[in-house]
Design an enzyme around this catalytic site. Structure first.
Site, short mmCIF file in Angstrom:
data_model
loop_
_atom_site.label_atom_id
_atom_site.label_comp_id
_atom_site.label_asym_id
_atom_site.label_seq_id
_atom_site.Cartn_x
_atom_site.Cartn_y
_atom_site.Cartn_z
N ASP A 268 17.64 23.74 7.79
CA ASP A 268 17.75 22.30 8.03
C ASP A 268 17.98 21.50 6.76
O ASP A 268 18.53 20.40 6.80
CB ASP A 268 16.50 21.80 8.76
CG ASP A 268 16.42 22.40 10.15
OD1 ASP A 268 15.35 22.93 10.53
OD2 ASP A 268 17.45 22.39 10.86
N HIS B 145 9.05 28.24 6.05
CA HIS B 145 9.46 28.88 7.30
C HIS B 145 8.36 29.85 7.72
O HIS B 145 7.74 30.48 6.86
CB HIS B 145 10.78 29.66 7.10
CG HIS B 145 11.46 29.99 8.39
ND1 HIS B 145 11.10 31.07 9.15
CD2 HIS B 145 12.44 29.35 9.07
CE1 HIS B 145 11.85 31.11 10.24
NE2 HIS B 145 12.67 30.07 10.22
C1 SDX Z 1 13.29 25.80 12.15
O1 SDX Z 1 11.04 29.87 13.79
C2 SDX Z 1 12.27 29.69 13.53
O2 SDX Z 1 13.07 30.59 13.39
C3 SDX Z 1 12.72 28.23 13.47
C4 SDX Z 1 14.15 28.01 12.98
C5 SDX Z 1 15.16 28.49 13.99
O3 SDX Z 1 16.30 28.76 13.60
O4 SDX Z 1 14.84 28.47 15.21
O5 SDX Z 1 14.35 28.70 11.77
C6 SDX Z 1 14.44 26.53 12.78
O6 SDX Z 1 12.48 25.28 12.85
C7 SDX Z 1 13.16 25.80 10.65
C8 SDX Z 1 11.87 25.06 10.16
C9 SDX Z 1 12.14 23.55 10.17
N1 SDX Z 1 10.87 22.83 9.94
C10 SDX Z 1 10.66 22.18 8.77
O7 SDX Z 1 11.43 22.18 7.81
C11 SDX Z 1 9.36 21.39 8.74
C12 SDX Z 1 8.66 21.59 7.40
N2 SDX Z 1 8.20 22.99 7.37
C13 SDX Z 1 6.83 23.25 7.70
O8 SDX Z 1 6.23 22.38 8.59
C14 SDX Z 1 6.48 24.73 7.81
O9 SDX Z 1 7.01 25.37 6.73
C15 SDX Z 1 6.87 25.48 9.09
C16 SDX Z 1 6.36 24.78 10.29
C17 SDX Z 1 8.33 25.64 9.17
C18 SDX Z 1 6.21 26.86 9.00
O10 SDX Z 1 4.91 26.63 8.89
P1 SDX Z 1 3.75 27.74 9.01
O11 SDX Z 1 4.29 29.13 8.97
O12 SDX Z 1 2.92 27.36 10.16
O13 SDX Z 1 3.03 27.54 7.65
P2 SDX Z 1 1.81 26.58 7.45
O14 SDX Z 1 2.10 25.26 8.10
O15 SDX Z 1 0.59 27.32 7.85
O16 SDX Z 1 1.85 26.34 5.88
C19 SDX Z 1 1.33 27.34 5.00
C20 SDX Z 1 1.05 26.57 3.72
C21 SDX Z 1 0.21 25.32 3.98
O17 SDX Z 1 -0.50 25.05 2.79
P3 SDX Z 1 -2.14 25.14 2.85
O18 SDX Z 1 -2.52 24.10 3.91
O19 SDX Z 1 -2.43 26.58 3.27
O20 SDX Z 1 -2.55 24.77 1.45
O21 SDX Z 1 2.26 26.08 3.16
C22 SDX Z 1 2.28 24.65 3.18
C23 SDX Z 1 1.20 24.21 4.17
O22 SDX Z 1 0.69 22.96 3.79
N3 SDX Z 1 3.58 24.23 3.67
C24 SDX Z 1 4.19 23.13 3.25
C25 SDX Z 1 5.41 23.11 3.93
N4 SDX Z 1 5.49 24.20 4.74
C26 SDX Z 1 4.34 24.88 4.59
N5 SDX Z 1 3.83 22.16 2.36
C27 SDX Z 1 4.72 21.17 2.14
N6 SDX Z 1 5.93 21.12 2.78
C28 SDX Z 1 6.30 22.05 3.66
N7 SDX Z 1 7.47 21.96 4.27
#
Ligand code: SDX
Length: 373
Positions: free
Chosen positions: A309, A258
């Site tokens: 989710d 998140h």
């Molecule tokens: C919602 O904002 C809100 O409040 C949204 C929400 C709401 O109620 O409105 O809470 C609802 O959208 C919840 C999130 C649902 N999305 C997912 O579950 C999709 C999977 N999650 C990711 O894509 C990610 O965690 C985000 C998009 C939710 C947040 O991403 P960030 O803050 O942009 O973090 P990032 O992508 O920069 O990741 C940081 C690191 C990375 O590793 P490095 O490249 O630095 O080595 O963490 C890793 C990412 O690869 N990472 C993940 C991951 N989430 C982050 N690796 C594997 N699986 C994941 N899910």
């Protein structure tokens, strides 16, 4: 004016002020914790709280329910359109079209006043689930089921989908899910709605744009993507091999991580018990054990806790809902938060227009077309 700061994805940037909700120290809507609201409130009470800023009295809640009943229909022309849109169209695209189309019949569409926007918020609150349920049944060759004036909004969603009076248990599960999805500060779709309303555009345009933002799998679309993961894994005994392989391939695991919650999403924690109870009642213990294995390994290997989710997908599955309805249900709930943000933005508006660092070329010499390579 302080030196403008740049943060990719506006991470950590305070982009505005709001009195609607806070995620600092646990999620609160207008000062009430989601744990209290999930335990004691109905979704209609939470909708009223988000839109009007306080919990309704008995009289105010009765009046809201009456207004919702009076707006609980969609034009026949829209029903005809829902029947004609090609089969296989994603339900999130139907929600986007439905919301946009509803503007053509709303008497308040061109009125951007606080009170008119409250009326439009209540219209969308009851009409968007009707669009969703009508399309769902039309696509299955069934007639839409009219809104039942005797039932609550949460119970009506199940009634209009299945044409069966829902049990108290399923109605409570739907209420809890809609309460947890209702609002979340400046998430991408709520911020989208604020940007659109900051130009003095209208409520339906702002909510339609927010639906477009929510569709993405990094945001609301994640709950459907989670179900696809669980279906791909299949059984609990395959979970460990599947997740270790997915992590080895550096796949993004839907339902985890998140932007703001780095030590865990309180909504996911809150849904855990309800998920387990419904799994036991519906014979889905294997799916719970599969989820547990995946969650443990993602936490250990990536230090990533689940977000809302992750359990929501399972809860909807146990409630017998088609995957294509999961993110639309997020819309049906979050339209309350989005509308509250639109109204709050307009009450003290300033056009939202950030700057950008320019990274392109400068001062290039003009080249006539016949000399370009
Ligand atoms: C919602 O904002 C809100 O409040 C949204 C929400 C709401 O109620 O409105 O809470 C609802 O959208 C919840 C999130 C649902 N999305 C997912 O579950 C999709 C999977 N999650 C990711 O894509 C990610 O965690 C985000 C998009 C939710 C947040 O991403 P960030 O803050 O942009 O973090 P990032 O992508 O920069 O990741 C940081 C690191 C990375 O590793 P490095 O490249 O630095 O080595 O963490 C890793 C990412 O690869 N990472 C993940 C991951 N989430 C982050 N690796 C594997 N699986 C994941 N899910």
């Amino acid at each position: 004016m302080a030196e403008p700061i740049y943060s990719p994805g506006l991470e950590g940037v305070i982009a505005g002020e709001t009195a609607i909700s806070t995620i600092a120290g646990g999620l609160q809507y207008r000062g009430y914790s989601i744990e209290d609201l999930g335990e004691h409130a109905t979704f209609e009470e939470v909708a009223y709280l988000l839109l009007y800023g306080e919990l309704p009295t008995g009289e105010a809640l009765t009046a809201l329910r009456k207004r919702l009943r009076e707006s609980a229909s969609i034009p026949q022309a829209l029903v005809d359109l829902l029947a004609k849109i090609p089969k296989g169209t994603a339900m999130m695209d139907i929600m986007r079209t439905g919301c946009s189309a509803l503007a053509h019949w709303d008497p308040d569409t061109t009125d951007n006043s606080h009170d008119a926007n409250l009326r439009k918020a209540e219209h969308l609150l009851v009409q968007l689930p009707i669009v969703m349920a009508a399309r769902h049944r039309l696509a299955a060759g069934q007639k839409p089921v009219p809104y039942n004036p005797e039932l609550s909004l949460a119970a009506n969603i199940l009634w209009m989908l299945f044409e069966k009076p829902p049990s108290e248990r399923l109605t409570k599960a739907m209420d809890v899910s809609l309460i947890l999805y209702a609002e979340h500060e400046y998430n991408a779709s709520a911020f989208t709605a604020r940007v659109v309303s900051s130009t003095l555009s209208d409520m339906h345009s702002a909510v339609t744009a927010a639906i477009g933002a929510l569709k993405g799998p990094l945001h609301g679309g994640a709950n459907e993507a989670v179900m696809k993961v669980l279906e791909e894994v299949g059984t609990a005994d395959r979970a460990e091999a599947w997740i270790r392989d997915a992590l080895a391939q550096k796949r993004r695991i839907m339902g985890f991580g998140h932007r703001v919650y780095k030590t865990g999403d309180p909504r996911a924690a809150y849904l855990r018990k309800l998920c387990q109870e419904l799994a036991d009642e519906t014979g889905n213990q294997d799916m719970e054990s599969m989820a547990e294995t995946i969650e443990t390994i993602v936490r250990t290997e990536k230090n990533l806790p689940p977000n809302l989710d992750w359990p929501s997908a399972r809860l909807y599955h146990y409630m017998g809902l088609d995957v294509d309805l999961y993110t639309p249900l997020f819309v049906v709930s979050r339209v309350t938060g989005w509308s509250a943000h639109v109204i709050e933005q307009l009450d003290n508006n300033r056009l939202i227009r950030p700057r950008a660092n320019y990274t392109g070329p400068l001062e290039l010499k003009w080249v006539p077309i016949d000399q370009r390579k």
